[in-house]
Design a protein around this motif. Structure first.
Motif, PDB file in Angstrom:
ATOM      1  N   CYS A  48       0.817  -1.218   0.000  1.00 13.89           N
ATOM      2  CA  CYS A  48       0.000   0.000   0.000  1.00 13.89           C
ATOM      3  C   CYS A  48       0.850   1.266   0.000  1.00 13.89           C
ATOM      4  O   CYS A  48       0.484   2.257  -0.615  1.00 13.89           O
ATOM      5  N   TRP A  49       1.992   1.217   0.662  1.00 18.07           N
ATOM      6  CA  TRP A  49       2.857   2.406   0.726  1.00 18.07           C
ATOM      7  C   TRP A  49       3.352   2.815  -0.665  1.00 18.07           C
ATOM      8  O   TRP A  49       3.552   3.980  -0.928  1.00 18.07           O
ATOM      9  N   CYS A  64       3.349   3.387  10.295  1.00 22.32           N
ATOM     10  CA  CYS A  64       1.982   2.939  10.031  1.00 22.32           C
ATOM     11  C   CYS A  64       1.740   1.542  10.611  1.00 22.32           C
ATOM     12  O   CYS A  64       2.444   0.584  10.272  1.00 22.32           O
ATOM     13  N   LEU A  83      -0.648  -0.468   9.887  1.00 22.10           N
ATOM     14  CA  LEU A  83      -1.075  -1.398   8.844  1.00 22.10           C
ATOM     15  C   LEU A  83       0.077  -1.918   7.994  1.00 22.10           C
ATOM     16  O   LEU A  83      -0.031  -2.977   7.398  1.00 22.10           O
ATOM     17  N   CYS A 115      -5.605  -3.586   4.519  1.00 22.27           N
ATOM     18  CA  CYS A 115      -5.799  -2.327   5.243  1.00 22.27           C
ATOM     19  C   CYS A 115      -7.262  -1.921   5.343  1.00 22.27           C
ATOM     20  O   CYS A 115      -7.700  -1.414   6.375  1.00 22.27           O
ATOM     21  N   CYS A 149      -5.065   3.617   8.346  1.00 23.61           N
ATOM     22  CA  CYS A 149      -3.709   3.820   7.845  1.00 23.61           C
ATOM     23  C   CYS A 149      -3.204   5.204   8.262  1.00 23.61           C
ATOM     24  O   CYS A 149      -3.972   6.030   8.757  1.00 23.61           O
TER      25      CYS A 149
END
Length: 156
Positions: A96-97, A110, A112, A120, A127
């Protein structure tokens, strides 16, 4: 509504389908389109695999995006033999990052990023940079087809 877009993946141009996230199908219509029971759709939601839109009266509505996600989940269960826990853990590996372009400091802080048990969007924690609705997040919106998940997990 379906939108086609040409993207470059692994050095090759491929046609990518972009599905509408506009919630238009009732749970009964979605179940009919997917050839599955209403109970199964509710279970996918309870298990944190999909997000549904709920009206002010609590009525569930599904978009083309959710319909395609559910097709992928069905494939993972019926053809690949995965269970809900396996699917959740695989979705938790989605970087996701990278999709949200988070800085290293934000990523490391984070919760998550560290949680590898669920995606997430299904966590009670938020997040580091939450959007008003997880259904609008690129992490949720990009993970439609089973091949998308694999590509994002193994991207450089």
């Amino acid at each position: 509504m379906l939108v086609h877009e040409l993207q470059r993946r692994n050095g090759c141009e491929v046609m990518v389908k972009e599905f509408s996230s506009e919630p238009v199908y009732t749970i009964g219509v979605a179940a009919d389109r997917l050839n599955m029971s209403v109970h199964s759709l509710r279970q996918y939601e309870r298990e944190g695999l999909i997000l549904t839109h709920k009206t002010s009266t609590g009525r569930r509505l599904y978009s083309d995006l959710e319909i395609e996600k559910i097709r992928c989940i069905k494939e993972m269960i019926q053809e690949q033999g995965l269970n809900f826990e396996g699917i959740r853990r695989m979705m938790a590996l989605i970087p996701c990052w990278k999709l949200r372009n988070c800085k290293k400091k934000v990523k490391e802080a984070c919760y998550l990023f560290k949680d590898k048990t669920r995606p997430c969007w299904s966590s009670e924690q938020k997040c580091a940079h939450p959007l008003p609705d997880c259904r609008d997040c690129p992490v949720y919106r990009k993970m439609v087809h089973c091949d998308d998940i694999k590509a994002f997990i193994y991207q450089d």
